[in-house]
Each structure stands twice: as structure tokens, then as C-alpha cells.
Scaffold this motif. Structure first.
Motif, PDB file in Angstrom:
ATOM      1  N   ARG A 267      -6.611   2.521   1.693  1.00  0.00           N
ATOM      2  CA  ARG A 267      -6.451   2.744   0.336  1.00  0.00           C
ATOM      3  C   ARG A 267      -5.186   1.569   0.233  1.00  0.00           C
ATOM      4  NH1 ARG A 267      -2.950   8.276  -0.752  1.00  0.00           N
ATOM      5  NH2 ARG A 267      -2.128   6.159   0.745  1.00  0.00           N
ATOM      6  N   ASP A 268      -4.044   2.145   0.802  1.00  0.00           N
ATOM      7  CA  ASP A 268      -2.840   1.182   0.744  1.00  0.00           C
ATOM      8  C   ASP A 268      -3.169  -0.263   1.088  1.00  0.00           C
ATOM      9  OD1 ASP A 268      -1.855   4.178   0.686  1.00  0.00           O
ATOM     10  OD2 ASP A 268      -0.842   3.835   2.748  1.00  0.00           O
ATOM     11  N   PHE A 269      -4.378  -0.527   1.850  1.00  0.00           N
ATOM     12  CA  PHE A 269      -4.664  -2.391   1.271  1.00  0.00           C
ATOM     13  C   PHE A 269      -4.790  -2.322   0.579  1.00  0.00           C
ATOM     14  CE2 PHE A 269      -7.514  -5.624   2.574  1.00  0.00           C
ATOM     15  CZ  PHE A 269      -6.337  -6.907   3.131  1.00  0.00           C
ATOM     16  N   LEU A 270      -6.071  -1.572   0.041  1.00  0.00           N
ATOM     17  CA  LEU A 270      -6.441  -2.140  -1.599  1.00  0.00           C
ATOM     18  C   LEU A 270      -4.931  -1.893  -1.975  1.00  0.00           C
ATOM     19  CD1 LEU A 270     -10.116  -0.843  -1.058  1.00  0.00           C
ATOM     20  CD2 LEU A 270      -9.119  -3.063  -1.185  1.00  0.00           C
ATOM     21  N   LYS A 271      -4.619  -1.579  -2.348  1.00  0.00           N
ATOM     22  CA  LYS A 271      -3.416  -1.155  -3.273  1.00  0.00           C
ATOM     23  C   LYS A 271      -2.664  -2.797  -3.388  1.00  0.00           C
ATOM     24  CE  LYS A 271      -0.336   2.732  -3.253  1.00  0.00           C
ATOM     25  NZ  LYS A 271       0.006   3.914  -2.716  1.00  0.00           N
ATOM     26  N   ASN A 272      -2.014  -2.143  -2.340  1.00  0.00           N
ATOM     27  CA  ASN A 272      -0.750  -3.563  -1.868  1.00  0.00           C
ATOM     28  C   ASN A 272      -1.256  -5.184  -1.449  1.00  0.00           C
ATOM     29  OD1 ASN A 272       1.051  -1.213  -2.387  1.00  0.00           O
ATOM     30  ND2 ASN A 272       0.864  -1.065   0.210  1.00  0.00           N
ATOM     31  N   HIS A 273      -2.465  -4.852  -1.162  1.00  0.00           N
ATOM     32  CA  HIS A 273      -2.758  -7.078  -1.416  1.00  0.00           C
ATOM     33  C   HIS A 273      -4.045  -6.999  -1.277  1.00  0.00           C
ATOM     34  CE1 HIS A 273       0.677  -6.811   2.016  1.00  0.00           C
ATOM     35  NE2 HIS A 273       0.125  -5.005   2.646  1.00  0.00           N
ATOM     36  N   GLY A 274      -4.869  -5.779  -1.826  1.00  0.00           N
ATOM     37  CA  GLY A 274      -6.377  -6.453  -3.021  1.00  0.00           C
ATOM     38  C   GLY A 274      -6.288  -7.171  -3.843  1.00  0.00           C
ATOM     39  N   ALA A 275      -4.795  -7.422  -4.147  1.00  0.00           N
ATOM     40  CA  ALA A 275      -5.093  -8.565  -5.667  1.00  0.00           C
ATOM     41  C   ALA A 275      -4.945  -9.591  -4.967  1.00  0.00           C
ATOM     42  CB  ALA A 275      -4.041  -7.860  -6.579  1.00  0.00           C
ATOM     43  N   ALA A 276      -4.417  -9.742  -4.005  1.00  0.00           N
ATOM     44  CA  ALA A 276      -4.478 -11.362  -3.285  1.00  0.00           C
ATOM     45  C   ALA A 276      -5.812 -12.179  -3.094  1.00  0.00           C
ATOM     46  CB  ALA A 276      -4.044 -11.363  -1.565  1.00  0.00           C
ATOM     47  N   ILE A 277      -7.004 -10.821  -2.623  1.00  0.00           N
ATOM     48  CA  ILE A 277      -7.967 -12.217  -3.071  1.00  0.00           C
ATOM     49  C   ILE A 277      -8.702 -12.526  -4.324  1.00  0.00           C
ATOM     50  CG2 ILE A 277     -10.630 -11.137  -2.185  1.00  0.00           C
ATOM     51  CD1 ILE A 277      -9.040  -9.476  -0.400  1.00  0.00           C
TER      52      ILE A 277
END
Length: 399
Positions: free
Chosen positions: A174-184
Motif C-alpha cells: 500500500r505504502d509503495f503504491l501511495k508514495n511511489h506509484g506515480a513515478a511509474i
């Protein structure tokens, strides 16, 4: 209850008794969009040669004797040699009109707690670098002529195998998607591809609006958890793809069970796509001899005729539960898939409501037939009657 009476099956002469059944199909009851069917080419299965161009034709072509897939799953490998292999496979799939998505089995070793591709976890301070790594892979594929439909964060993060892998808790995902998903940004983002269809894990992600906003496709496997719909995914408008399952049994019953599984994925769980594990394997859609298997022919009853963008249509309950029927619309044309897993021939009546259907062509698979095309059938008053052989799958394609 329908009475059983001995009579010759007009479609497949055998000694089974014939019973009757009826179902209604609602032409204006639109369910989910079907994105398609696929297989994987990841790693190198034992005693299995590399796929050839002719074998890609069999997997991804939609002519007689072909499976009709439109999706390929590849691995995001950390080494150049495997990247070249998967790039070649991706190009061959794309040349045949397929889309390709990629799943990592592990982040690079230097981003993990144990500095190994096997076991371990992603280092917290490597999360941003890992997001860039995933995006860079999508850029690499696009720059080399094989743009991806999506990338996954992790294959089966909910267990720790003895081979390449990486464990993620639901909160970490969850936290990876929330904090870094927009970088993809170079392609769509798929997660979590659980080994088990664990709704608690999935809902931990989807309940966080910021994490859900960065998630394009919800991926799951079927090695546990059941074939069930995720209500939160539906409420948030997320497509759900079944991105891996296999059965190593190759009996006719096991192969017919794959058809039942596809039916359940679409009608019970409202999934949007179904991806088998290896395309080429003794239990795959083509065998290690490169020839379409019985399972491949059975999957083709869906994959050849239900095109990307098709809409599943609502049905009533069939009056016999040993015949499973699902309906789809490609544009204006209907496709009906009927699975008779029982021991009786079934004189099946299909009533089309709010839909005009005048003619269909049946395609039949039994233990001795492979997608055998029958003569066109003319319908009267939008009613199709057809005797389904015991232990068969029949696809009806509107003309």
C-alpha cells in the motif's frame, strides 16, 4: 425436474441419456468488459525448447487450430540475457496483435535486505529507486519496439519461495503504491498479484485512496482464496485480472475444469482477464511438442471468439446446474459458451431477451473432438435449441 429418456444425441451420438434445460440471456444487461486471455513465457521450463514463430502463431492466432490469445506475460529480469529473450517474445506477441505486461520476481539484489534475488525484502530506502527501475524497464521495452501494456510491482508478494522472490506485507505494498506509484509513468501499474486471492490484503490497498489512485489494474492468482469478486475494486472501477494459474493434470476432466474456472472467473468474480501460466508446457496451451493441447483447444472456446472489449451479458440461472452458460457481445454479435460437465446429453434452450439473434455457428469440443465447427443454426423467435453432448464445451458464434 426434467425426466431422463433414452434417445440418440443428434450432435454427438453416444449412449448417454438426454435431459432438458433452459436459460435466458439478457441482451441489455451489460456486465464487465473482457480484456482477454493470455499465457506466460517467464523462465525456462525443464525439457521445453524456446518458442518458435510457428508456435506463437498457434498461441496468438485465431484461425482453426489456434488458441486465440491476446495477452503475453513476461518477466522483468535483472540480467541482460533474459531481458533479450523476453524482448524477442514480446515482439513476436505484439506482431500478432497481442498486448504484453511484465512482472518482476524480485527487485535487484542490491535493493534488498539480504542482497540476494532469493528471499529477502525491499530495503525501505530503495523504494524510490525501485519505482524508477520498473519505469525504466517499460521505457527500455518501448525503445526496443515492444511497448508494455503494464508492469507489476511484484509477483506473489504474499509468500516466500525457495527461488527468486520478495515478500511484501499489505501495508508495505500500500505504502509503495501511495508514495511511489506515480513515478511509474511509462505504462499502467498492476498489483498485487497475490499467490492467494486474499481480500484482506487487497482491501488494505484499495481502502487507501492515494494508493488506489496510482493502481491501474488489480492482479491476482488463484492458488488459494477462492474465485470471488472484490466489491471494493468494483466500487472503485478497478479492472481485476487473473494473471496466473496452472493445473499440471492433463486428463480430459482436468482440462474441462479449466473451462469451468474461466466461467467462474467471469461470472462469479467479474474478472476482466484470464492468464494461464506457461503457454508451452505439457500442461500448457501448446505442449512441449509445439502442438495445441486439449487444454489449449478448450481455452480457445473463449479466447478465439471473445474479443478484447467484449461485454459480458447477464443470464438467468440455468435450470440444470451441470450446464454452465456465459454470454458475451463483441460489438453487436453475441458469443455463448456452454459447458456441459455432467453425464447427460442436455437439450439446452437458450432464450435471447432484448436481443435479436437469427443464426449462430456451433463449435464443439468433447474428449474426441477439438473445436469442431458445425453447420449454421437458424433461430426462431430468438430461441436457440441445441443438444449439448455430455462432457463437452460448445461455443455459439452469432453470424
Amino acid at each position: 425436474m426434467f425426466s431422463c429418456k433414452k434417445e440418440k444425441n443428434k450432435n454427438n451420438a453416444n449412449n448417454a441419456a438426454t435431459v432438458e434445460a433452459s436459460i435466458n440471456i439478457s441482451g441489455n444487461d451489460n456486465k464487465q468488459v473482457i480484456q482477454g486471455f493470455g499465457c506466460a513465457t517467464v523462465f525456462a521450463p525443464p525439457n521445453t525448447s524456446a518458442l518458435t514463430s510457428e508456435e506463437f502463431d498457434r498461441l496468438f492466432g485465431s484461425a482453426n487450430g489456434q488458441v486465440g490469445l491476446n495477452t503475453l506475460r513476461i518477466r522483468i529480469a535483472t540480467d541482460d540475457a533474459w531481458r533479450a529473450i523476453e524482448l524477442n517474445y514480446a515482439k513476436m506477441a505484439i506482431q500478432r496483435g497481442a498486448k504484453v505486461f511484465a512482472s518482476p520476481w524480485s527487485p535487484p539484489a542490491n535493493m534488498k535486505t539480504n542482497n540476494s534475488l532469493i528471499k529477502g525484502k525491499l530495503l525501505p530506502d530503495s523504494a524510490a529507486a525501485y519505482a524508477k527501475y520498473l519505469n525504466d524497464f517499460a521505457v527500455y521495452m518501448a525503445n526496443n519496439g515492444a511497448p508494455l501494456y503494464g508492469v507489476s510491482v511484484q509477483n506473489e508478494p504474499d509468500w516466500e519461495p525457495s527461488y527468486e522472490g520478495c515478500v511484501w506485507t499489505a501495508i508495505e505494498m500500500r505504502d509503495f503504491l501511495k508514495n511511489h506509484g506515480a513515478a511509474i509513468t511509462a505504462t499502467r501499474l498492476i498489483a498485487p498479484e497475490l499467490v492467494n486471492n486474499n481480500q484482506t490484503y487487497v482491501n488494505t490497498i484499495l481502502s487507501d485512496d492515494a494508493a488506489a489512485a496510482n493502481l491501474d489494474i488489480l492482479g491476482t492468482h488463484l492458488y488459494g482464496g477462492g474465485i470471488i469478486e472484490n466489491a471494493l475494486a468494483t466500487a472503485k472501477g478497478k479492472e481485476v485480472w487473473m494473471t496466473e494459474h496452472l493445473d499440471t493434470l492433463t486428463t480430459y476432466t482436468a482440462n474441462l475444469n479449466t473451462a469451468i474456472e474461466i466461467h467462474d472467473c467471469f461470472t462469479k468474480a467479474n474478472f476482466n482477464a484470464y492468464i494461464w501460466w506457461y503457454g508451452k508446457r505439457f500442461y500448457g496451451l501448446i505442449g512441449q511438442d509445439g502442438i495445441v493441447t486439449k487444454r489449449g483447444y478448450i481455452v480457445s472456446h473463449f479466447a478465439r471468439f471473445i474479443k478484447q472489449g467484449a461485454i459480458r451479458l447477464g443470464t438467468s440461472a440455468n435450470t440444470r446446474n451441470d450446464v454452465l452458460i456465459s454470454a458475451y457481445r463483441n460489438g453487436t454479435k453475441k458469443v455463448i459458451v456452454a459447458i456441459n460437465w455432467g453425464v447427460y446429453n442436455v437439450k439446452q434452450k437458450i432464450n435471447f431477451q432484448s436481443a435479436a439473434v437469427t443464426s449462430v455457428i456451433p463449435y464443439v469440443t468433447t474428449s474426441s473432438k477439438n473445436v469442431e465447427q458445425g453447420a449454421a443454426l437458424t433461430l426462431e423467435n430468438n430461441v436457440l435449441e441445441y443438444t449439448l453432448p455430455a462432457g463437452s464445451i460448445v461455443t455459439f458464434v452469432e453470424q
